[in-house]
Design an enzyme around this catalytic site. Structure first.
Site, short mmCIF file in Angstrom:
data_model
loop_
_atom_site.label_atom_id
_atom_site.label_comp_id
_atom_site.label_asym_id
_atom_site.label_seq_id
_atom_site.Cartn_x
_atom_site.Cartn_y
_atom_site.Cartn_z
CE LYS A 15 8.91 4.44 8.34
NZ LYS A 15 8.43 5.72 8.83
CE LYS A 65 -1.93 -4.92 5.18
NZ LYS A 65 -2.01 -5.44 5.64
CG ASN A 86 -0.44 -6.27 0.12
OD1 ASN A 86 -1.00 -6.18 -0.92
ND2 ASN A 86 0.68 -5.62 0.74
CB ALA A 127 -1.92 -18.13 13.64
N GLY A 129 -3.22 -12.15 10.38
CA GLY A 129 -3.57 -11.81 8.98
C GLY A 129 -2.72 -11.48 8.74
CB THR A 152 -5.60 -18.19 20.11
OG1 THR A 152 -6.13 -16.89 21.12
CG2 THR A 152 -6.97 -18.98 20.30
CG MET A 216 6.21 -9.92 10.14
SD MET A 216 4.38 -10.92 9.45
CE MET A 216 5.02 -12.02 8.32
N GLY A 239 11.23 -5.99 10.00
CA GLY A 239 10.18 -6.03 8.73
C GLY A 239 10.38 -4.71 8.10
#
Ligand code: NDP
Length: 272
Positions: A15, A65, A86, A127, A129, A152, A216, A239
């Site tokens: 987008k 990224k 980004n 946890a 990116g 994890t 998100m 998000g």
């Protein structure tokens, strides 16, 4: 006309061209912004070609990224902290790598949702990116606590170790999902579980009446996380605001002009 683009693979769904075209029109900036599909093993080459064609900057989305982080000649502090890039700026000093995802998240919470982070108990699920990019911008708002919970747990603990020196005493801690204690004012779902309609196994007691719960991920329908949070008293948000705000932050970095995001958020929501 100055040229910008977004690199990704796939990229057709992005987008970003629509968002940046709206910002350019609103601020009277003369620029073009296109999608660029880069081969999975050919990101650096694709960037060099775009620079040779006169490109001034670019956004970077999955799966590039980390490649962008490696390629940059210099990194902003927030890109260093995130370990991912980004946004790229091409200038006389080479390729500058930035990360605007976390700033976009914070802007959406504080400005759009009107919820200050200062003094609040914040829970971040995940946890990966996106979570890593959000830690520094959240800590800069001075929360009372930031708990990073992950499937994890060792990955969450590694994030805590990385940022411990920047957080106040006792502010930052890690946890598993099931062992979470107490309730939180802000709960951010930075896992990719929603992509598979899955819900991290968190206790319902992490929410209290009026908790802000932000996933998100965004889409036409609320995610399973948003449904679960709303059932337990939370005010929910997806998000899309974060996406629009991270783009505004990139636009500001390129053009020195900060676009107004409120009208675009309403417009894009109606088109999902
Ligand atoms: P990563 O692949 O880097 O990280 C994924 C994270 O989700 C890890 O912490 C992983 O845990 C966890 N996870 C994956 N599946 C499950 C599951 N079934 N249950 C519980 N935890 C799970 O992804 P990103 O950090 O890049 O992206 C995360 C989300 O954020 C995505 O939905 C993405 O679309 C969204 N995003 C949105 C943006 C926006 O602008 N709105 C910007 C960037 C990302 P583990 O470590 O145990 O594997």
């Amino acid at each position: 006309m100055d040229r910008y683009c977004v690199f990704g693979n796939p990229i057709a769904h992005s987008k970003s061209p629509e968002i940046h075209a709206a910002y350019a029109a609103q601020t009277g900036q003369q620029l073009s912004y296109e999608r660029r599909l880069a081969p999975v093993d050919g990101f650096a080459q694709a960037v060099r070609e775009f620079i040779a064609e006169g490109g001034k900057g670019a956004n970077v989305t999955l799966p590039f990224k980390l490649d962008a982080h490696k390629l940059a000649d210099a990194l902003t502090m927030r890109a260093q902290a995130a370990g991912a890039v980004n946004t790229l700026v091409f200038g006389p000093d080479g390729i500058i790598g930035d990360n605007t995802d976390g700033a976009g998240l914070v802007a959406d919470i504080v400005r759009n949702a009107g919820v200050p982070i200062a003094g609040k108990r914040v829970l971040m699920l995940g946890a990966g990116g996106a979570a890593r990019g959000a830690v520094l911008p959240i800590l800069e708002e001075r929360p009372a606590a930031l708990v990073i919970a992950n499937r994890t747990v060792a990955t969450a603990e590694a994030l805590v170790q990385q940022f411990a020196a920047l957080a106040g005493e006792g502010v930052l801690s890690s946890s598993g999902f099931e062992s979470l204690q107490g309730s939180f004012d802000i709960v951010i779902n930075a896992t990719s579980a929603s992509l598979n309609a899955a819900l991290p196994p968190i206790p319902a007691a992490v929410f209290h009446q009026g908790t802000l719960a932000l996933d998100m991920m965004y889409g036409k329908e609320p995610t399973v996380f948003m449904h679960f949070a709303a059932e337990h008293g939370a005010t929910v948000r997806d998000g899309l605001g974060m996406l629009i705000e991270q783009a505004a932050e990139a636009f500001y970095g390129w053009r020195g002009v900060r676009p107004d995001t409120s009208a675009l958020l309403v417009q894009m929501r109606s088109k999902l």
